[in-house]
Design a protein around this motif. Structure first.
Motif, short mmCIF file in Angstrom:
data_model
loop_
_atom_site.label_atom_id
_atom_site.label_comp_id
_atom_site.label_asym_id
_atom_site.label_seq_id
_atom_site.Cartn_x
_atom_site.Cartn_y
_atom_site.Cartn_z
N ARG A 195 0.54 -1.10 -0.05
CA ARG A 195 0.22 0.07 -0.01
C ARG A 195 0.80 1.24 0.15
N ARG A 226 -0.56 -2.51 -9.19
CA ARG A 226 -1.82 -2.27 -7.98
C ARG A 226 -2.13 -4.69 -8.33
N SER A 230 -2.55 -7.98 -6.13
CA SER A 230 -4.23 -8.35 -5.88
C SER A 230 -4.48 -9.49 -6.72
N THR A 235 -8.67 -8.74 -1.50
CA THR A 235 -8.93 -8.28 -0.43
C THR A 235 -8.34 -6.67 -0.34
N VAL A 237 -7.56 -4.13 -3.22
CA VAL A 237 -8.49 -3.18 -3.07
C VAL A 237 -9.33 -2.34 -2.42
N GLN A 238 -9.70 -3.24 -1.02
CA GLN A 238 -10.27 -2.42 0.18
C GLN A 238 -9.73 -2.10 0.84
N PHE A 239 -8.85 -3.04 1.43
CA PHE A 239 -7.31 -2.30 2.27
C PHE A 239 -7.32 -0.91 2.56
N PRO A 240 -7.84 -0.51 4.33
CA PRO A 240 -7.80 1.08 4.35
C PRO A 240 -6.41 1.87 4.17
N GLU A 241 -6.48 2.88 4.41
CA GLU A 241 -5.16 3.58 3.79
C GLU A 241 -5.17 4.16 4.83
N PHE A 249 -11.63 -6.94 9.08
CA PHE A 249 -11.15 -7.04 7.66
C PHE A 249 -11.00 -8.57 7.44
N GLU A 250 -11.24 -9.27 5.80
CA GLU A 250 -10.88 -9.85 5.98
C GLU A 250 -9.35 -10.06 4.89
#
Length: 304
Positions: A195, A226, A230, A235, A237-241, A249-250
Motif C-alpha cells: 500500500r 496494484r 491483488s 482484498t 483493493v479494500q485495504f484501509p488507507e 477485515f478479511e
C-alpha cells in the motif's frame, strides 16, 4: 545466448523473477549500460497459426511482472527441431494482459509470436532500434518526475517499503513453525508495504501534468503493481488507507503465489527507484547534453 552480439552480457537472476536472464549491454554508443530481460520458451513442435508460433500456459503472475517492470522483456520461442528462435517484446502482449485482468478465473494465457521475427544476425539492428526507442522515451517521460518536489519522499518511501519486504522475505521463523497470529501479522505488514509503495508513487503522480507521457507511464506502473498485488491479496483493493484496520477485515491471500510475486515486486520497485534518480540513468551525461533537444519517435516523426 549464442546469438547475442559481442559485448552483450547475459546474467542469470539468483531468484525466480519471471525471466531467464538479464542482458546488460556493454558496447560503445547510446545503448551502453542499458539492459533488457529475456524469457525463453522452447518446444520440439510449437503450434503454428497465422504466420506465427503459439506459447501456451504463460502464468498470469509472469505476465504481470513483465508489465510492472519498466525494463523491456524479450520473449523468445525456440523451436528445437528447426534450431530457430522467434522473438517479440512484452509490450506487444498488452491485449493478452487486458484479457486476463477482465477474467479473474483465467490464470494462464497463450502468446502469439510472428515467425517473421527470426532471432538472428539480421535482427539485431531492429532490436537495437527498439531498445533505443524504449529507453529514450522512458527517460524523457520520467524526467519531469525527477524534478517534482516529492521525488525524494517518493524514493524514500519506495526504499523503506522494499527494506521491510526484504525483511519479510528473510523471516527467521520458518513458515511451518509460525503461529496463526505470527502469520497474520506478516500478511498485514506485507499489505501495508505494498500500500505504501502505491501511495508514494501516487503522490508523485499528483505533481505531474495529467495526460503527459510521464504521467501515463507512472499511472500504468501503479496500475500494474496494484494488479500484481491483488492477485496475491484479493482484498487488497479494500485495504484501509489509514493506520486503523477494522477488526472484521478479511486478510485473504495466496501463500504459494506470495512467495513468487514478492521478490518480483521488490525488483520492480528498485528499478523504479533507479529510474527516478538521475545518477542511476545509464548514459546520464549524454542525456543531460541532449536535454531540450528533439526526440525521434519510432515512426520517424520528431517531437520537441
Amino acid at each position: 545466448m549464442a546469438q547475442l552480439p559481442a559485448g552483450w552480457v547475459p546474467q542469470r537472476p539468483t531468484r525466480d523473477v519471471g525471466v531467464d536472464f538479464v542482458v546488460v549491454i556493454c558496447e560503445a554508443g547510446s545503448l551502453n549500460g542499458h539492459e533488457f530481460r529475456v524469457q525463453v520458451k522452447t518446444s520440439k513442435q510449437f503450434k503454428k497459426k497465422s504466420n506465427g508460433v503459439t506459447i501456451a500456459g504463460v502464468k498470469r503472475s509472469t505476465l504481470d511482472y513483465w508489465f510492472v517492470s519498466p525494463v523491456p522483456t524479450m520473449v523468445v520461442a525456440y523451436d528445437h527441431d528447426q534450431r530457430r528462435g522467434y522473438y517479440r517484446w512484452h509490450s506487444e502482449f498488452h491485449e493478452d494482459l487486458s484479457r486476463l485482468q477482465a477474467d479473474a478465473k483465467t490464470q494462464t494465457v497463450s502468446l502469439h509470436i510472428p515467425t517473421q521475427n527470426v532471432l538472428g544476425e539480421s535482427a539485431w539492428e531492429d532490436i537495437r532500434q527498439a531498445l533505443l526507442w524504449h529507453h529514450r522515451n522512458l527517460r524523457s517521460a520520467l524526467r519531469v518526475a525527477r524534478d517534482a518536489e516529492s521525488v525524494l519522499p517518493t524514493i524514500y518511501g519506495l526504499a523503506a517499503a522494499v527494506r521491510q519486504l526484504n525483511s519479510i522475505d528473510h523471516q527467521s521463523i520458518p513458515e511451518a513453525q509460525r503461529t496463526p497470529e505470527q502469520e497474520g501479522l506478516l500478511v498485514l505488514l506485507e499489505m501495508i508495504q505494498h500500500r505504501d509503495v502505491i501511495k508514494a508513487t501516487s503522490r508523485l503522480l499528483g505533481e505531474i501534468v495529467r495526460g503527459s507521457e510521464g504521467a501515463d507511464r507512472l499511472q500504468a506502473w501503479i496500475d500494474e503493481y496494484r494488479s500484481a498485488v491483488s492477485n496475491v491479496f484479493p482484498t487488497f483493493v479494500q485495504f484501509p488507507e489509514g493506520d486503523e484496520i477494522p477488526s472484521d477485515f478479511e486478510f485473504a491471500y495466496a501463500p504459494s503465489l506470495m512467495q513468487v510475486v514478492r521478490p518480483r515486486l521488490m525488483e520492480a520497485a528498485l528499478e523504479l527507484i533507479m529510474l527516478l534518480t538521475p545518477g542511476g540513468e545509464a548514459g546520464g551525461e549524454a542525456a543531460g547534453r541532449n536535454r531540450g533537444r528533439e526526440e525521434t519517435r519510432r515512426d520517424g516523426t520528431r517531437t520537441p
